[in-house]
Design an enzyme around this catalytic site. Structure first.
Site, mmCIF file in Angstrom:
data_model
loop_
_atom_site.group_PDB
_atom_site.id
_atom_site.type_symbol
_atom_site.label_atom_id
_atom_site.label_comp_id
_atom_site.label_asym_id
_atom_site.label_seq_id
_atom_site.Cartn_x
_atom_site.Cartn_y
_atom_site.Cartn_z
ATOM 1 C CG HIS A 32 35.511 130.786 100.411
ATOM 2 N ND1 HIS A 32 35.948 130.473 101.580
ATOM 3 C CD2 HIS A 32 35.758 132.079 100.319
ATOM 4 C CE1 HIS A 32 36.658 131.466 102.122
ATOM 5 N NE2 HIS A 32 36.769 132.499 101.247
ATOM 6 C CD GLU B 246 32.313 130.491 103.656
ATOM 7 O OE1 GLU B 246 32.832 129.524 103.066
ATOM 8 O OE2 GLU B 246 32.489 131.095 104.610
HETATM 9 C C1 GLP Z 1 38.426 135.738 101.708
HETATM 10 C C2 GLP Z 1 37.817 136.516 100.469
HETATM 11 C C3 GLP Z 1 38.188 135.893 99.159
HETATM 12 C C4 GLP Z 1 39.602 135.354 98.978
HETATM 13 C C5 GLP Z 1 39.726 134.624 100.262
HETATM 14 C C6 GLP Z 1 41.283 133.921 100.162
HETATM 15 O O1 GLP Z 1 37.369 134.795 102.108
HETATM 16 N N1 GLP Z 1 36.327 136.947 100.329
HETATM 17 O O2 GLP Z 1 37.651 136.507 97.980
HETATM 18 O O3 GLP Z 1 39.777 134.717 97.876
HETATM 19 O O4 GLP Z 1 39.512 135.273 101.555
HETATM 20 O O5 GLP Z 1 41.994 134.898 100.931
HETATM 21 P P1 GLP Z 1 43.567 135.049 100.901
HETATM 22 O O6 GLP Z 1 44.286 135.326 99.600
HETATM 23 O O7 GLP Z 1 43.905 136.066 101.990
HETATM 24 O O8 GLP Z 1 43.893 133.603 101.222
#
Ligand code: GLP
Length: 252
Positions: A139, A144
Site C-alpha cells: 500500500h 490498500e
Molecule cells: C502507514 C502509512 C504509509 C506508510 C506505511 C509504512 O500505513 N499510511 O504512508 O508508508 O505505513 O510505514 P513505515 O515507514 O512505518 O514502515
C-alpha cells in the site's frame, strides 16, 4: 518510469532522500511537497531539519500536503499523523500553520468532503515532489490492495495487516488503531511531478519485488507508480534483497 537506487544502510538511503528534497527546494523555493509518515521518514526529516537549520536551503516558502491521517484523531492526539508531523518536521522547521495541510479527518460527512483535498492541492498548483513510504502489502498512503488506480482522496478502511503493522505506534494495542483513515487516492499521488519512494528494511522486500517486477495491478497499489514518468525508488539493501539485476544504479 522507475529508477532504483540501492544503499548499504537505511541511514545512507535516508540521507539520499533528504538530499533529493533539499535539491527540490533549492531549485524551487516555493515547492509544494507531498509528505509521508511512519518510521521510514523519521531519519529523512531529521536530516532535512539539520540541513535547513545549517542554512543549506530556505524553507519559508515551502507548502506541504500529507498523504493521510487517521479518522477521528485530533491534532493533539499523540497518535495522529498531525502530531507526528509537528514533532518531526513542522515544529523543528517553524512552519506556519497556513503552509501545511493534512487531509480532512474530523467531523461529519468525511466521505463527501475528502475529495476537496484534491481541489486544495490543485489550488496550490499541484504537488511538485511527493515522498512515499510503502506498506508491507504494497500500500501507499492508506490505499490498500484493491483500491482503484483512478481514486482521489477518500475514506479508506484499513486492512488487518496494516493495523497490525501500525499497532506499534499505539503501544502494541491493536484495538486502539483506528479502523479508517482519509488518504490521498492513487490518482492524487500520480498527479505529482516527481515521486520518491523510500523503502527500508527486510519487511518491505516483498512489496518492492512486486512493484518492480510484476505488471501493475490494484492488488499491489504501489504498482500504479510504474505508469508514472518520474519515480525514484530509494532502498536499502535489506528492502532490495529480492531484486537483483534490476538495480538502475547502486548507491554507496
Ligand atoms: C502507514 C502509512 C504509509 C506508510 C506505511 C509504512 O500505513 N499510511 O504512508 O508508508 O505505513 O510505514 P513505515 O515507514 O512505518 O514502515
Amino acid at each position: 518510469m522507475i529508477e532504483l537506487e540501492i544503499f548499504q544502510t537505511a541511514s545512507d538511503a535516508a540521507h539520499r532522500v533528504a538530499e533529493l528534497a533539499l535539491e527540490q527546494v533549492a531549485a524551487r523555493p516555493a515547492s509544494v511537497l507531498g509528505l509521508a509518515t511512519g518510521s521510514t521518514p523519521i531519519a529523512i526529516y531529521q536530516d532535512i531539519v539539520r540541513q535547513v537549520r545549517a542554512g543549506r536551503v530556505v524553507w519559508d516558502q515551502v507548502t506541504t500536503f500529507n498523504l493521510d491521517e487517521y479518522v477521528g484523531l485530533c491534532a493533539s492526539d499523540p497518535h495522529s499523523f498531525t502530531y507526528y508531523m509537528q514533532q518531526h518536521l513542522f515544529g523543528p522547521l517553524g512552519m506556519r500553520k497556513q503552509k501545511w495541510f493534512m487531509p480532512p479527518h474530523c467531523g461529519p460527512d468525511l466521505a463527501q468532503i475528502a475529495p476537496r483535498y484534491d481541489q486544495t492541492i490543485a489550488d496550490h498548483g499541484g504537488i511538485d515532489w511527493q515522498l512515499l513510504g510503502i506498506g508491507r502489502n504494497g500500500h501507499i498512503g492508506f490505499n490498500e490492495p484493491g483500491t482503484p488506480f483512478d481514486s482521489l482522496t477518500h475514506v479508506a478502511t484499513l486492512s488487518e495487516s496494516t493495523r497490525q503493522a501500525n499497532a506499534a505506534w499505539f503501544d502494541g494495542h491493536l484495538d486502539d488503531v483506528p479502523q479508517q483513515a482519509v488518504t490521498m487516492g492513487l490518482a492524487t499521488i500520480m498527479a505529482a511531478g516527481t515521486i520518491v519512494l523510500a523503502a527500508f528494511g527486510e519487511s518491505k522486500a516483498w512489496a518492492l519485488e512486486k512493484l518492480l517486477k510484476e505488471p501493475p495491478t490494484p492488488a499491489v497499489p504501489a504498482s500504479v507508480l510504474t505508469q508514472h514518468p518520474h519515480v525514484l525508488v530509494i532502498a536499502d539493501q535489506a528492502a532490495a534483497s529480492r531484486i537483483n539485476a534490476l538495480a538502475g544504479r547502486a548507491g554507496t
